[in-house]
Structures are given as structure tokens and as C-alpha cells.
Design a protein around this motif. Structure first.
Motif, PDB file in Angstrom:
ATOM      1  N   LYS A   1      84.851 109.916  47.836  1.00 48.70           N
ATOM      2  CA  LYS A   1      84.144 108.645  48.067  1.00 48.70           C
ATOM      3  C   LYS A   1      83.345 108.207  46.827  1.00 48.70           C
ATOM      4  O   LYS A   1      82.960 107.053  46.707  1.00 48.70           O
ATOM      5  N   ASP A   2      83.057 109.134  45.928  1.00 46.44           N
ATOM      6  CA  ASP A   2      82.272 108.805  44.729  1.00 46.44           C
ATOM      7  C   ASP A   2      83.126 108.402  43.532  1.00 46.44           C
ATOM      8  O   ASP A   2      82.596 107.992  42.496  1.00 46.44           O
ATOM      9  N   VAL A   3      84.442 108.532  43.677  1.00 46.48           N
ATOM     10  CA  VAL A   3      85.318 108.386  42.505  1.00 46.48           C
ATOM     11  C   VAL A   3      85.206 107.017  41.840  1.00 46.48           C
ATOM     12  O   VAL A   3      84.997 106.917  40.627  1.00 46.48           O
ATOM     13  N   GLU A   4      85.318 105.956  42.638  1.00 48.36           N
ATOM     14  CA  GLU A   4      85.336 104.624  42.018  1.00 48.36           C
ATOM     15  C   GLU A   4      84.003 104.323  41.331  1.00 48.36           C
ATOM     16  O   GLU A   4      83.971 103.775  40.228  1.00 48.36           O
ATOM     17  N   ARG A   5      82.905 104.717  41.986  1.00 43.64           N
ATOM     18  CA  ARG A   5      81.582 104.499  41.402  1.00 43.64           C
ATOM     19  C   ARG A   5      81.459 105.277  40.093  1.00 43.64           C
ATOM     20  O   ARG A   5      80.918 104.795  39.103  1.00 43.64           O
ATOM     21  N   ALA A   6      81.973 106.482  40.085  1.00 49.38           N
ATOM     22  CA  ALA A   6      81.903 107.315  38.875  1.00 49.38           C
ATOM     23  C   ALA A   6      82.702 106.670  37.738  1.00 49.38           C
ATOM     24  O   ALA A   6      82.234 106.610  36.595  1.00 49.38           O
ATOM     25  N   VAL A   7      83.887 106.173  38.053  1.00 50.02           N
ATOM     26  CA  VAL A   7      84.720 105.534  37.025  1.00 50.02           C
ATOM     27  C   VAL A   7      83.995 104.316  36.444  1.00 50.02           C
ATOM     28  O   VAL A   7      83.916 104.136  35.224  1.00 50.02           O
ATOM     29  N   GLN A   8      83.448 103.505  37.337  1.00 47.89           N
ATOM     30  CA  GLN A   8      82.756 102.297  36.877  1.00 47.89           C
ATOM     31  C   GLN A   8      81.551 102.646  36.010  1.00 47.89           C
ATOM     32  O   GLN A   8      81.324 102.031  34.966  1.00 47.89           O
ATOM     33  N   ALA A   9      80.801 103.666  36.420  1.00 47.30           N
ATOM     34  CA  ALA A   9      79.604 104.050  35.657  1.00 47.30           C
ATOM     35  C   ALA A   9      79.995 104.589  34.279  1.00 47.30           C
ATOM     36  O   ALA A   9      79.365 104.254  33.268  1.00 47.30           O
ATOM     37  N   LEU A  10      81.025 105.410  34.215  1.00 49.00           N
ATOM     38  CA  LEU A  10      81.448 105.973  32.921  1.00 49.00           C
ATOM     39  C   LEU A  10      81.988 104.878  32.003  1.00 49.00           C
ATOM     40  O   LEU A  10      81.702 104.841  30.809  1.00 49.00           O
ATOM     41  N   HIS A  11      82.754 103.957  32.588  1.00 48.63           N
ATOM     42  CA  HIS A  11      83.318 102.863  31.805  1.00 48.63           C
ATOM     43  C   HIS A  11      82.195 102.028  31.189  1.00 48.63           C
ATOM     44  O   HIS A  11      82.244 101.662  30.006  1.00 48.63           O
ATOM     45  N   ALA A  12      81.170 101.764  31.986  1.00 42.35           N
ATOM     46  CA  ALA A  12      80.041 100.972  31.495  1.00 42.35           C
ATOM     47  C   ALA A  12      79.250 101.767  30.455  1.00 42.35           C
ATOM     48  O   ALA A  12      78.909 101.246  29.393  1.00 42.35           O
ATOM     49  N   ALA A  13      78.984 103.038  30.732  1.00 41.88           N
ATOM     50  CA  ALA A  13      78.142 103.837  29.839  1.00 41.88           C
ATOM     51  C   ALA A  13      78.773 103.988  28.451  1.00 41.88           C
ATOM     52  O   ALA A  13      78.077 103.959  27.440  1.00 41.88           O
ATOM     53  N   PHE A  14      80.091 104.118  28.408  1.00 41.33           N
ATOM     54  CA  PHE A  14      80.753 104.258  27.108  1.00 41.33           C
ATOM     55  C   PHE A  14      81.168 102.900  26.531  1.00 41.33           C
ATOM     56  O   PHE A  14      81.891 102.826  25.538  1.00 41.33           O
TER      57      PHE A  14
END
Ligand code: ADP
Ligand code: ASP
Ligand code: MG
Length: 406
Positions: free
Chosen positions: A386-399
Motif C-alpha cells: 500500500k506504500d509503494v506508490e507514495r514511496a515512488v512519488q516521494a523518491l521521484h520528487a526528492a531526486f
């Protein structure tokens, strides 16, 4: 004359209008003086529908019959596409995988290509025809019809491009190339102008399904240059080659995969031979183990966790549970609610601290990391599905992957 291989995925030929649009593009390429070999996938969701149909009549469909069934999907596409191409006054002929001379091993559902003969395709091309080949299929050394695994039409295309010495292998799909993340999950994801085989291989292996992993491995081994592009806009897409991007980014992309499950074999004695016994038994059953984590031992026992494709979970549990008593395990548990996020970038080799940054981003998002695995250009974390999409979005933004590097 130079030859190009053009592969069209399921969405590219999903209905008669799409089929006609593809035929128009193929005919135009041919008229511009290029020799063309086309590889087609089954229309739209045909393969999924056929798999469902098989399970409606049978709990555990035999591999041979499953392959016979699934290859029908591509057969429909190739014939229809040929008809649509001929409408343009361009001669075309369709070929099954077997007719195209794609010889595989006998492993139904995930056959490996052993040899590509391709004589009939060469003949057709020499006669001025467009050769249209059914993707994803071959014929085994025991003369049975086989399939190459999901997404296998990409592999067909690359294998043909290699043996026919094509100038390029164009992979047409429903997105305009390889993006910094799946555009369905990160709408601001950016198309990469080019990406190296090495990075693409890691992306494909960790869920970036725009190219099948085997096709990238094959392309890398045979030096086939890939051009991933859209069959909707026909604009230039992403080149996959040896050099990759000239951009100096540390991270090229973020991928995710929710198709795996985790098995934990708890409290096994911490002594030599246990892992060999467990993973040997799994290998004997043809179960593809991906990540493996073994905890430090406490009180002489340790927990071993590993991930497998969700489709193999039942089989992995059967093997592990059967072996449990023999290796002295306390319990064997399954967890299908996991997902994996990965960051990939050749720049990692020369930039320390990327892992720490990934973990910090996930922690700030309150995403718990359950397993970690790395290569020299990748960091993967198993988290709750359930956390996968949020994690992808956060990493994409952070980098800052939505912005082209300076
Ligand atoms: P085809 O039917 O053409 O083979 P696929 O569905 O196999 O198409 O692959 C295309 C899909 O891959 C896209 O619609 C997109 O959602 C997904 N995808 C996942 N990761 C990426 C990525 N990094 N870049 C582009 N597409 C991606
Ligand atoms: N039709 C097959 C699948 O859906 C092969 C492919 O499309 O590449 O997996
Ligand atoms: Mg595909």
C-alpha cells in the motif's frame, strides 16, 4: 537496403482503428525504401482474457496446452495486421514463431530462445514483402509450441533484429519512451532521451515493464540498439544503447513492482548447509527466488526471508513447509502484501550517500523498509504494497527527476 524491426505491443493494436494506424505507419516506412520486419503482440488484453478462460475450465492448466492457447492471441494480430497493410498496396506475409524459425527450449510459459533461423523472413523480405511475425512464441526442440514469458514479444523483436542484422529495433508502445518513473504513478515523470543497457536492465528487472527483461539482456549481448517510442504520437522516444544518457544525473529512474510475495522461514539453526538445502529445493522446483535476507543469529537461530513472483508463492510455500521440519525451522509464513521500490542510476557508482538519502526519504514518508538489496547502480527496498506508490512519488520528487539535469 537497411532493415528495421518494428514491434507493436497490445495497446498499439487493440482495435481495428489502431491496427489500421499501425498498418499505415508500416506501409509508409516500407514506401520510404526500408525493409521492414514487424513483430506484433496480441490485441489489447487478449492474453489476460485467454489466461482467465483457461482457469475457468481447469485449476492447473498444463503448460503445453496453455502455450497453444496463448499463442493464438498473436496469431490473430499478425493476420489482421497483414490484411491492413495489404490495403495500402504493400505486400505482406504473416509468420508464426515456428514459421519464423524461433527455436526454444522446452520450458513452457517461459521458454528461452536457443536459435533463430529466420530464412523464411529473409525470403519474404527479398521478395519485397513486409514480414509480420507473431511475438512471444517459438517452437521447442521437441516441436511443441512455446511462449517466452509475459511481455515476450519484446524478446522476439530483439532476437529477430539481432539475427537479421537490423539497423534498429523499434519498440512501439502506449508511452513515448522510457520515463524516469511509470507515468501512470508519477504524472510528472520525464522521458529519458537515452538510457544505457545496464540501467535499462536494472529497470526492467525491478518492475519497469516498458521492456521485458530478457529483451534488454538479449539486446545488450548482441549490441542491438533499441528505440522505445509511441505508436499514438509517433514522436522520437528513448534510445537504449551502450553509452546511455549523456546527462550527469546520479539517478536515472525510480521503478516499482508489486508482483512479488515474501516467504519467511523463521528460527532455523544458524549452521552451514541450511540455505543451500532450502534454496536448492526451491531451485529444483523451478521457483525463481529474487531477494534474500538472512538476519543475524540470536540464540543460535536465524530468520531467512526471500521474495518470489506472487504466482510462485503457493509452490514456494509448499516446498518451504515440506522442508521446515528437516531444517529445523520454527515456522514458515507467507506475505503477499509487499511491494518493491528501486532507484537506478549509473551515477551511483561515483556518488556515495545515495542509499542514505533513499532511506531518509522513505523514513520522512513514514514508509517502513522490510528488506534491502543493492547492486552497483541500484538500491531496492521492500515495503508494504500500500506504500509503494507514495514511496515512488516521494523518491521521484526528492531526486528531482522531473527536471532535466544541468
Ligand atoms: P506493450 O503492450 O506495448 O508491450 P506494456 O504495457 O508492456 O506495453 O508497457 C508499457 C507500459 O509500461 C506503460 O503504459 C507504462 O505504464 C509502463 N511503465 C512502467 N514503467 C515505465 C517507465 N519507467 N517508463 C515508461 N513506461 C513505464
Ligand atoms: N501478449 C503477450 C503478453 O501479454 C506478449 C506480449 O505482449 O509481449 O504478455
Ligand atoms: Mg510489453
Amino acid at each position: 537496403m537497411s532493415l528495421v524491426v518494428q514491434k507493436f505491443g497490445g495497446t498499439s493494436v487493440a482495435d481495428p482503428d489502431r491496427m489500421k494506424a499501425v498498418a499505415d505507419h508500416v506501409a509508409r516506412t516500407r514506401r520510404q525504401g526500408q525493409d521492414v520486419v514487424v513483430v506484433v503482440s496480441a490485441m489489447g488484453k487478449t492474453t489476460d482474457d485467454l489466461i482467465r478462460l483457461a482457469h475457468d475450465v481447469c485449476d492447473d492448466p498444463p503448460g503445453r496446452e496453455m502455450d497453444m492457447l496463448l499463442t493464438a492471441g498473436e496469431r490473430i494480430s499478425m493476420a489482421l495486421l497483414c490484411m491492413a497493410i495489404e490495403e495500402h498496396g504493400v505486400p505482406a506475409a504473416s509468420f508464426t514463431g515456428s514459421q519464423a524459425g524461433i527455436v526454444t527450449d522446452t520450458s513452457h510459459g517461459r521458454a528461452k530462445i536457443l536459435e533463430v533461423r529466420g530464412d523464411r523472413l529473409r525470403e519474404a523480405v527479398a521478395q519485397g514483402k513486409v514480414a509480420v511475425v507473431a511475438g512471444f512464441q517459438g517452437v521447442s526442440i521437441e516441436r511443441d509450441v512455446t511462449t517466452l514469458g509475459r511481455g515476450g514479444s519484446d524478446t522476439t523483436a530483439v532476437a529477430l533484429a539481432a539475427v537479421l542484422k537490423a539497423e534498429a529495433c523499434e519498440i512501439y508502445t502506449d508511452v513515448a519512451g522510457v520515463y524516469t518513473a511509470d507515468p501512470r504513478v508519477v504524472p510528472s515523470a520525464r522521458r529519458l532521451p537515452s538510457v544505457s543497457y545496464e540501467e535499462m536492465q536494472e529497470m526492467a528487472a525491478t518492475g519497469g515493464r516498458v521492456l521485458a527483461l530478457r529483451s534488454v539482456e538479449f539486446a545488450r549481448n548482441h549490441g542491438v540498439v533499441l528505440h522505445v517510442r509511441s505508436s499514438f504520437t509517433w514522436e522520437p522516444g528513448t534510445w537504449v544503447n551502450e553509452e546511455g544518457t549523456l546527462e550527469q544525473a546520479i539517478i536515472s529512474g525510480v521503478t516499482h513492482d508489486t508482483s512479488e510475495a515474501k516467504v519467511t522461514v523463521a528460527q532455523v539453526p544458524d549452521r552451514p548447509g541450511i540455505a543451500a538445502r532450502l534454496f536448492g529445493a526451491l531451485a529444483d522446483d523451478d521457483i525463481n527466488v529474487d531477494m534474500i535476507v538472512q538476519n543475524t543469529s540470536t540464540g543460535g537461530t536465524t530468520d531467512i526471508s526471500f521474495t518470489v513472483p506472487r504466482a510462485d508463492l503457493a509452490a514456494a510455500m509448499r516446498v518451504s513447509e515440506a522442508l521446515g521440519p528437516e531444517i529445523g525451522a520454527n515456522s514458515v509464513t507467507a506475505d503477499a502484501e509487499i511491494g518493491r521500490v528501486s532507484v537506478i542510476g549509473a551515477g551511483m557508482k561515483t556518488n556515495p550517500g545515495v542509499a542514505a538519502r533513499v532511506f531518509r526519504v522513505l523514513s520522512d514518508e513514514d514508509v517502513n523498509i522490510e528488506m534491502i538489496s543493492t547492486s552497483s547502480i541500484r538500491i531496492s527496498c521492500v515495503v508494504r504494497a500500500k506504500d509503494v506508490e507514495r514511496a515512488v512519488q516521494a523518491l521521484h520528487a526528492a531526486f528531482e527527476l522531473d527536471r532535466a539535469p544541468a
